[in-house]
Design an enzyme around this catalytic site. Structure first.
Site, mmCIF file in Angstrom:
data_model
loop_
_atom_site.group_PDB
_atom_site.id
_atom_site.type_symbol
_atom_site.label_atom_id
_atom_site.label_comp_id
_atom_site.label_asym_id
_atom_site.label_seq_id
_atom_site.Cartn_x
_atom_site.Cartn_y
_atom_site.Cartn_z
ATOM 1 C CG ASP A 226 70.871 46.876 0.888
ATOM 2 O OD1 ASP A 226 70.976 47.781 0.041
ATOM 3 O OD2 ASP A 226 70.723 45.693 0.580
ATOM 4 C CG ASN B 248 72.765 34.230 -0.827
ATOM 5 O OD1 ASN B 248 72.048 35.135 -1.255
ATOM 6 N ND2 ASN B 248 73.567 34.389 0.213
ATOM 7 C CG HIS C 13 71.117 38.396 -0.674
ATOM 8 N ND1 HIS C 13 72.478 38.180 -0.616
ATOM 9 C CD2 HIS C 13 70.958 39.379 -1.605
ATOM 10 C CE1 HIS C 13 73.075 39.001 -1.454
ATOM 11 N NE2 HIS C 13 72.181 39.741 -2.067
ATOM 12 C CD GLU D 147 73.591 37.391 2.854
ATOM 13 O OE1 GLU D 147 72.966 36.781 1.966
ATOM 14 O OE2 GLU D 147 74.710 37.877 2.667
HETATM 15 C C1 F6R Z 1 71.346 45.861 -3.033
HETATM 16 C C2 F6R Z 1 70.644 44.698 -2.535
HETATM 17 C C3 F6R Z 1 71.031 43.313 -2.918
HETATM 18 C C4 F6R Z 1 71.230 43.147 -4.416
HETATM 19 C C5 F6R Z 1 71.658 41.719 -4.743
HETATM 20 C C6 F6R Z 1 71.922 41.538 -6.216
HETATM 21 O O1 F6R Z 1 70.745 47.049 -2.534
HETATM 22 O O2 F6R Z 1 69.748 44.869 -1.793
HETATM 23 O O3 F6R Z 1 70.034 42.427 -2.478
HETATM 24 O O4 F6R Z 1 70.039 43.455 -5.075
HETATM 25 O O5 F6R Z 1 72.811 41.407 -4.027
HETATM 26 O O6 F6R Z 1 73.040 42.300 -6.557
HETATM 27 P P1 F6R Z 1 73.477 42.494 -8.083
HETATM 28 O O7 F6R Z 1 72.392 43.291 -8.717
HETATM 29 O O8 F6R Z 1 74.759 43.239 -8.020
HETATM 30 O O9 F6R Z 1 73.593 41.125 -8.670
#
Ligand code: F6R
Length: 242
Positions: free
Chosen positions: A67, A136, A138, A143
């Site tokens: 992403d 959450n 995702h 989301e």
């Molecule tokens: C980032 C991504 C997100 C993160 C998730 C956890 O490329 O795809 O899904 O993996 O938000 O983020 P952290 O590791 O910062 O807790």
């Protein structure tokens, strides 16, 4: 789903890096799906160490990131493209032409997402897709929703994600409100999925991913249907799974 228990963040990072390293050793031309965020930083540091020790060769590896924030160019220090260079690509012998991140600077969402789907499909989908998980539930920036997404698309980030990610910005108003993300269909096409999680903030999401009902309100729960999914999580993240 195989759940691997790690003692702490360092242990999780070493175990995850070992799995990715095995993939690169067994298939030096492999396609890796990569993630950003705090969770994979230690994994990337271990991969860099293995490269520096002469144990890994990334020269023929290609990568596709999950992403990117909309509105940020590749050289913006807050962009995921910049993050990948800083935390991995600039420290290993990967050919940067073989690294791919959705183009957040292109305001034409339809064209950007269609092009990203085209190149991921042309590459044959990741041999190994690394994922973090949001508080959450995702994955990528898919989301919680009323249906599982398909291909790459533009999402409105939820308030909970904006708040969680604001720690990396000077203030919360600077966090982009939208992102381009690979969809669930693309993630499920990876040959192997490796989810890493640490800390108690992830405990509910990890529980729902592994043991909750498979429903789009927890996007990660779809991974229960993936034939080759490994979850490496530390004590705190697994605390609700006992
Ligand atoms: C980032 C991504 C997100 C993160 C998730 C956890 O490329 O795809 O899904 O993996 O938000 O983020 P952290 O590791 O910062 O807790």
């Amino acid at each position: 789903m195989r759940i691997v228990h790690a003692a702490d963040y360092e242990d999780m990072s070493r175990k995850a890096a070992n799995l990715i390293a095995a993939q690169v050793v067994m298939d030096p031309c492999c396609v890796l799906g990569l993630a950003t965020g705090s969770t994979p930083i230690g994994t990337y540091q271990n991969l860099i160490k293995a490269y520096e020790a002469g144990d890994l060769d990334f020269s023929q590896v290609s990568t596709y990131n999950l992403d990117e924030y909309c509105g940020l160019s590749h050289d913006d220090p807050q962009s995921y493209h910049y993050f990948m260079k800083e935390n991995l690509f600039d420290h290993i012998n990967i050919d940067q032409a073989n690294t791919h991140v959705p183009d957040g600077s292109n305001p034409d969402a339809e064209a950007t997402c269609a092009e990203y789907d085209r190149i991921v499909e042309e590459a044959g989908y990741p041999d190994l897709q690394l994922l973090g998980i949001g508080n959450n539930g995702h994955i990528g920036f898919n989301e919680p929703d009323t249906c599982f997404s398909k291909g790459t698309h533009c999402v409105d980030l939820t308030e909970s994600t904006i708040e969680a990610n604001s720690r990396l910005f000077d203030n919360i108003e600077d966090v982009p409100r939208q992102a381009y993300t690979m969809g669930i269909h693309t993630i499920m096409n990876a040959y192997m999925v490796l989810v890493i999680a640490n800390g108690e903030k992830k405990a509910q999401a990890v529980h729902d991913m592994c043991f909750g009902p498979i429903q789009p309100s927890c996007p990660a729960s779809i991974l229960q249907l993936h034939p080759n999914c490994v979850v490496i999580a530390d004590d705190a993240a697994l605390s609700l799974c006992k």
